[in-house]
Design an enzyme around this catalytic site. Sequence first.
Site, PDB file in Angstrom:
ATOM      1  N   ASN A 129      23.507 -17.080  41.568  1.00 38.32           N
ATOM      2  CA  ASN A 129      23.954 -18.470  41.547  1.00 38.32           C
ATOM      3  C   ASN A 129      25.456 -18.560  41.878  1.00 38.32           C
ATOM      4  O   ASN A 129      26.296 -18.227  41.042  1.00 38.32           O
ATOM      5  CB  ASN A 129      23.647 -19.018  40.141  1.00 38.32           C
ATOM      6  CG  ASN A 129      23.975 -20.482  40.004  1.00 38.32           C
ATOM      7  OD1 ASN A 129      24.778 -21.010  40.767  1.00 38.32           O
ATOM      8  ND2 ASN A 129      23.359 -21.125  39.031  1.00 38.32           N
ATOM      9  N   ASP A 148      23.603 -16.313  30.567  1.00 39.48           N
ATOM     10  CA  ASP A 148      22.408 -17.136  30.496  1.00 39.48           C
ATOM     11  C   ASP A 148      22.660 -18.349  29.640  1.00 39.48           C
ATOM     12  O   ASP A 148      23.288 -18.244  28.585  1.00 39.48           O
ATOM     13  CB  ASP A 148      21.256 -16.336  29.876  1.00 39.48           C
ATOM     14  CG  ASP A 148      20.548 -15.529  30.922  1.00 39.48           C
ATOM     15  OD1 ASP A 148      19.798 -16.121  31.706  1.00 39.48           O
ATOM     16  OD2 ASP A 148      20.778 -14.312  30.967  1.00 39.48           O
TER      17      ASP A 148
HETATM   18  P1  IMP Z   1      21.218 -20.552  33.583  1.00 42.44           P
HETATM   19  O1  IMP Z   1      20.811 -19.472  32.658  1.00 42.44           O
HETATM   20  O2  IMP Z   1      22.708 -20.804  33.537  1.00 42.44           O
HETATM   21  O3  IMP Z   1      20.682 -20.403  34.984  1.00 42.44           O
HETATM   22  O4  IMP Z   1      20.623 -21.894  33.017  1.00 42.44           O
HETATM   23  C1  IMP Z   1      19.237 -22.164  32.957  1.00 42.44           C
HETATM   24  C2  IMP Z   1      19.021 -23.623  33.263  1.00 42.44           C
HETATM   25  O5  IMP Z   1      19.651 -24.408  32.232  1.00 42.44           O
HETATM   26  C3  IMP Z   1      19.653 -24.078  34.566  1.00 42.44           C
HETATM   27  O6  IMP Z   1      18.765 -24.011  35.620  1.00 42.44           O
HETATM   28  C4  IMP Z   1      20.020 -25.505  34.271  1.00 42.44           C
HETATM   29  O7  IMP Z   1      18.924 -26.286  34.597  1.00 42.44           O
HETATM   30  C5  IMP Z   1      20.231 -25.556  32.771  1.00 42.44           C
HETATM   31  N1  IMP Z   1      21.658 -25.567  32.482  1.00 42.44           N
HETATM   32  C6  IMP Z   1      22.439 -24.505  32.147  1.00 42.44           C
HETATM   33  N2  IMP Z   1      23.707 -24.882  31.973  1.00 42.44           N
HETATM   34  C7  IMP Z   1      23.728 -26.211  32.218  1.00 42.44           C
HETATM   35  C8  IMP Z   1      24.767 -27.169  32.207  1.00 42.44           C
HETATM   36  O8  IMP Z   1      25.960 -26.893  31.980  1.00 42.44           O
HETATM   37  N3  IMP Z   1      24.399 -28.425  32.501  1.00 42.44           N
HETATM   38  C9  IMP Z   1      23.134 -28.785  32.787  1.00 42.44           C
HETATM   39  N4  IMP Z   1      22.129 -27.944  32.826  1.00 42.44           N
HETATM   40  C10 IMP Z   1      22.426 -26.649  32.534  1.00 42.44           C
END
Ligand code: IMP
Length: 197
Positions: A10, A77
């Site tokens: 990402n 995460d």
């Molecule tokens: P990741 O582990 O950071 O990829 O987060 C998993 C999912 O949580 C992401 O695909 C987002 O949909 C949601 N997410 C994580 N952080 C945020 C944030 O700061 N704002 C909104 N959605 C979030």
Amino acid sequence: MGTLNFLTGNQGKIAEAENLLGPLNWQIKSFEIEGGVPEIIEPQSDNLTTVALAKIAQGVELLASQNRLNESLLVEDSGLFIDALPNFPGVYSSDVLKSIGCEGILRLLDDERTAYFLTVAALWTGEAVEVFVGRCDGQIAREIKGQGGFGYDPIFIPDEIDNNRTFAEMTKMEKSTISHRGRALRALFDFLDENGA
Ligand code: IMP
């Protein structure tokens, strides 16, 4: 300048970490092997820390296989945790967003709307694993509001900022001051600053 390898596909996460570096002399680099981000197996667990630790363990094995064990490595995460929906979306936040979206979450909720975002960052320092956690408490909005941000930002209203604004109605700077990710990464960078890891 130190280099911090970030194990993520990402680019947004890398950009956010770069922004937060501020005056600290760390360069964030996507961790790649033979020009690509390596595949990591997501463990089955409803606990974000367990997930982050399982991922960093795989990352450290990859570093070892490359004779790069003395380098640092970061995994991060995040998830949204809604009190009325135990463990949901939680570690499944990404899949749930793709399947039912913010609209689907709004349809599932009644008056009980308290929620929090959590970030767990796991860092391999070159010698050991350190874990940093950031949390942001708030409420799920009654409607989708705001154009900024990503993911669940248009339905999350953090408690610490007035006017009932969602994350999607804030500037990036305002959000990162109080956000789960901002908190976890600042704790991590404070650690790097103090320890020069
Ligand atoms: P990741 O582990 O950071 O990829 O987060 C998993 C999912 O949580 C992401 O695909 C987002 O949909 C949601 N997410 C994580 N952080 C945020 C944030 O700061 N704002 C909104 N959605 C979030």
